[in-house]
Design a protein around this motif. Structure first.
Motif, PDB file in Angstrom:
ATOM      1  N   UNK A 211       0.941  -0.973  -0.044  1.00 31.68           N
ATOM      2  CA  UNK A 211       0.162   0.066   0.026  1.00 31.68           C
ATOM      3  C   UNK A 211       0.882   1.121   0.101  1.00 31.68           C
ATOM      4  N   UNK A 212       1.908   1.170   0.639  1.00 26.58           N
ATOM      5  CA  UNK A 212       2.913   2.303   0.948  1.00 26.58           C
ATOM      6  C   UNK A 212       3.462   2.393  -0.587  1.00 26.58           C
ATOM      7  N   UNK A 213       3.916   1.439  -1.181  1.00 35.15           N
ATOM      8  CA  UNK A 213       4.397   1.677  -2.604  1.00 35.15           C
ATOM      9  C   UNK A 213       3.419   2.316  -3.555  1.00 35.15           C
ATOM     10  N   UNK A 214       2.205   1.602  -3.439  1.00 36.93           N
ATOM     11  CA  UNK A 214       1.102   2.208  -4.260  1.00 36.93           C
ATOM     12  C   UNK A 214       0.864   3.569  -4.122  1.00 36.93           C
TER      13      UNK A 214
ATOM     14  N   UNK B 299      -1.042  -8.817  -7.345  1.00 31.86           N
ATOM     15  CA  UNK B 299      -1.846  -8.418  -8.645  1.00 31.86           C
ATOM     16  C   UNK B 299      -3.209  -8.132  -8.077  1.00 31.86           C
ATOM     17  N   UNK B 300      -3.680  -8.482  -7.179  1.00 29.67           N
ATOM     18  CA  UNK B 300      -5.100  -8.133  -6.708  1.00 29.67           C
ATOM     19  C   UNK B 300      -4.856  -6.740  -6.180  1.00 29.67           C
ATOM     20  N   UNK B 301      -4.045  -6.138  -5.566  1.00 31.58           N
ATOM     21  CA  UNK B 301      -3.569  -4.846  -5.098  1.00 31.58           C
ATOM     22  C   UNK B 301      -3.766  -3.835  -6.334  1.00 31.58           C
TER      23      UNK B 301
ATOM     24  N   UNK C 287      -9.393  -3.483  -2.064  1.00 33.98           N
ATOM     25  CA  UNK C 287     -10.022  -2.250  -2.373  1.00 33.98           C
ATOM     26  C   UNK C 287      -9.983  -1.612  -0.968  1.00 33.98           C
ATOM     27  N   UNK C 288     -10.359  -2.063  -0.089  1.00 36.49           N
ATOM     28  CA  UNK C 288     -10.600  -1.530   1.244  1.00 36.49           C
ATOM     29  C   UNK C 288      -9.202  -0.797   1.856  1.00 36.49           C
TER      30      UNK C 288
END
Ligand code: UD1
Length: 338
Positions: free
Chosen positions: A204-207, A273-275, A322-323
Motif C-alpha cells: 500500500x505504501x508503494x502504491x 496483482x489483486x492490489x 479495495x478497502x
C-alpha cells in the motif's frame, strides 16, 4: 455488555471496538499508545455514532488496571495489547516477554480481583511453528519459532493453566492468520510506524508513493508461483470473529481455541496483482532473497470456528485490497495527516 479492550487503538483493536459499539456494547479502551494513535478511536466514535471510553495506561501497571475495573466495571475483556514485530522481538526479547507475558499476568490478576473472568485473547497462527502440516488445526501441538511467537504461546499456556485451575474462567484463544484490509469507510486502517514489516502495508505504501518498490522475499519456494502463500483475512471479518467468541463465552466456561482465517492460501504475487487491480495501475516490485524464518505456505482449517461460533470469513481478497487501498489513498501518511 461492558467490555474492556486492551490495545483498542491499534489496527485490529480499533476495528473490533467499532464492531462492538455497533452491536450495542459499551467499551472502555486501555492503551499506552506505544504504537498507535488515539485519532483511531475518535474516528471509530464518529463511525459508530457513539464513543468508547479511553484510558491511557500500560497493561503492566496493575494499579492503573485496578482503577479501570473500579471505575468502568467491565464484564469481559478482549486483550490485544502487545508488541508484535518478529524481527524486533529477536533483538529486544526482554521487552517482548515483559510487555506481552508480564503485562497479561498483570491484567489477569486485576481481572481476578474484580471477579471478571471472561477473556478473549489475541493469539497468532505463528504458534503452530514449522513442524505442523497445513491446514492448521487447533488440536495440533504448538511450538513457536521466535520470541514474539513464544510470548503468544506462553500466554496461551498461562490462560490454559488458569482455566484448568478454576472453572469460573471463560477463555477464548483466537489464532489469527494474516489480517489485512480496512473498514470500508476508509476512515480507519493499519498505520505501521517506520518501515512496514508486513506485506500488505508495504504494498500500500508503494502504491501511494511512499516507497519505491515492493521487495518480494523469495521467488523459489515450492509453491505454484514460487512465492509464499498465506491465509489473508479481512480485518472486519476478524473483528466479527471476536464478537462471536465473546457471545460464545457468555454461556460456556473453559478454555477454547479457534483459528480465525479463511482456509485459503493466496501467494505474495497473487496479492500484489489483486492490489494492482484495486489501484488500477502497476506496482513496481523486485524478487529478492528469502526472508529468514518465513514458511513457504500455511493456512487455517477454520471449521471449528464455523461449527462452534457460526463464524466464517465473508470478504474476498479483492475486497481486502479495495478497502486497504481506500484507507491508504485517503490517509497517505496514516493518522498523522489528521
Ligand atoms: C508475520 C509474522 C507473524 C505475525 C504476523 C503479523 C514472520 C515470520 N511472521 O507473518 O508471526 O503474527 O506477521 O504481524 O515474520 N513479504 C514480502 N515483502 C515484504 C513483506 C512481506 O515479500 O515487504 C512476504 C513474506 O516473505 C511472506 C508474506 O509476504 O511470505 C507475508 O509476510 P507478512 O505480511 O510479514 O506476514 P507473515 O510473515 O506471514
Amino acid at each position: 455488555m461492558r467490555i474492556l479492550v486492551t490495545g483498542g487503538t491499534g489496527y485490529i483493536g480499533s476495528h473490533t471496538v467499532l464492531t462492538l459499539l455497533e452491536a450495542g456494547h459499551d467499551v472502555v479502551v486501555v492503551d499506552n499508545l506505544a504504537n498507535s494513535s488515539q485519532e483511531a478511536l475518535l474516528r471509530v466514535g464518529e463511525l459508530a455514532g457513539r464513543e468508547a471510553a479511553f484510558v491511557k495506561a500500560d497493561i503492566t501497571d496493575e494499579q492503573a488496571l485496578d482503577a479501570v475495573f473500579d471505575e468502568h466495571s467491565p464484564e469481559a475483556v478482549i486483550h490485544f495489547a502487545g508488541l508484535k514485530a518478529v524481527g524486533e522481538s529477536v533483538t529486544i526479547p526482554l521487552d517482548y516477554y515483559y510487555n506481552n507475558v508480564a503485562g497479561t499476568i498483570a491484567l489477569l490478576r486485576s481481572m481476578d480481583r474484580h471477579d471478571v473472568r471472561s477473556i478473549v485473547f489475541s493469539s497468532s497462527a505463528t504458534v503452530y511453528g514449522e513442524h505442523n502440516p497445513y491446514p492448521y488445526v487447533e488440536k495440533m501441538e504448538i511450538g513457536a519459532m521466535n520470541p514474539y511467537g513464544r510470548t503468544k504461546e506462553q500466554i496461551e499456556d498461562i490462560l490454559s493453566d488458569l482455566g484448568a485451575s478454576d472453572s469460573r474462567w471463560h477463555i477464548a484463544l483466537l489464532r489469527y492468520f494474516n489480517p489485512v484490509g480496512a473498514h470500508p469507510s476508509g476512515r480507519i486502517g493499519e498505520d505501521p510506524q517506520g518501515i512496514p514489516n508486513n506485506l500488505m502495508p508495504f504494498i500500500a505504501q508503494v502504491a501511494v508513493g511512499r516507497r519505491e518498490k515492493l521487495m518480494v522475499f523469495g521467488g523459489d519456494y515450492e509453491t505454484p508461483d514460487g512465492t509464499c502463500q498465506r491465509d489473508f483475512i479481512h480485518v472486519v471479518d476478524l473483528a466479527e470473529g471476536h464478537a462471536a467468541a465473546l457471545r460464545y463465552l457468555e454461556d460456556h466456561a473453559g478454555v477454547f481455541r479457534w483459528n480465525l482465517g479463511s482456509g485459503q492460501g493466496t501467494s505474495v504475487l497473487e496479492m500484489l496483482r489483486a492490489f494492482e487491480a484495486a489501484v488500477g495501475s502497476p506496482i513496481p516490485f523486485e524478487i529478492v532473497a528469502r526472508r529468514a524464518g518465513d514458511l513457504p505456505a500455511f493456512w487455517a482449517d477454520p471449521s471449528s470456528a464455523l461449527a462452534d461460533l457460526g463464524w466464517s470469513t465473508t470478504r474476498t481478497v479483492a475486497q481486502m485490497c479495495e478497502d486497504h487501498w481506500r484507507w491508504q489513498k485517503n490517509n497517505p501518511m496514516g493518522y498523522a495527516t489528521a
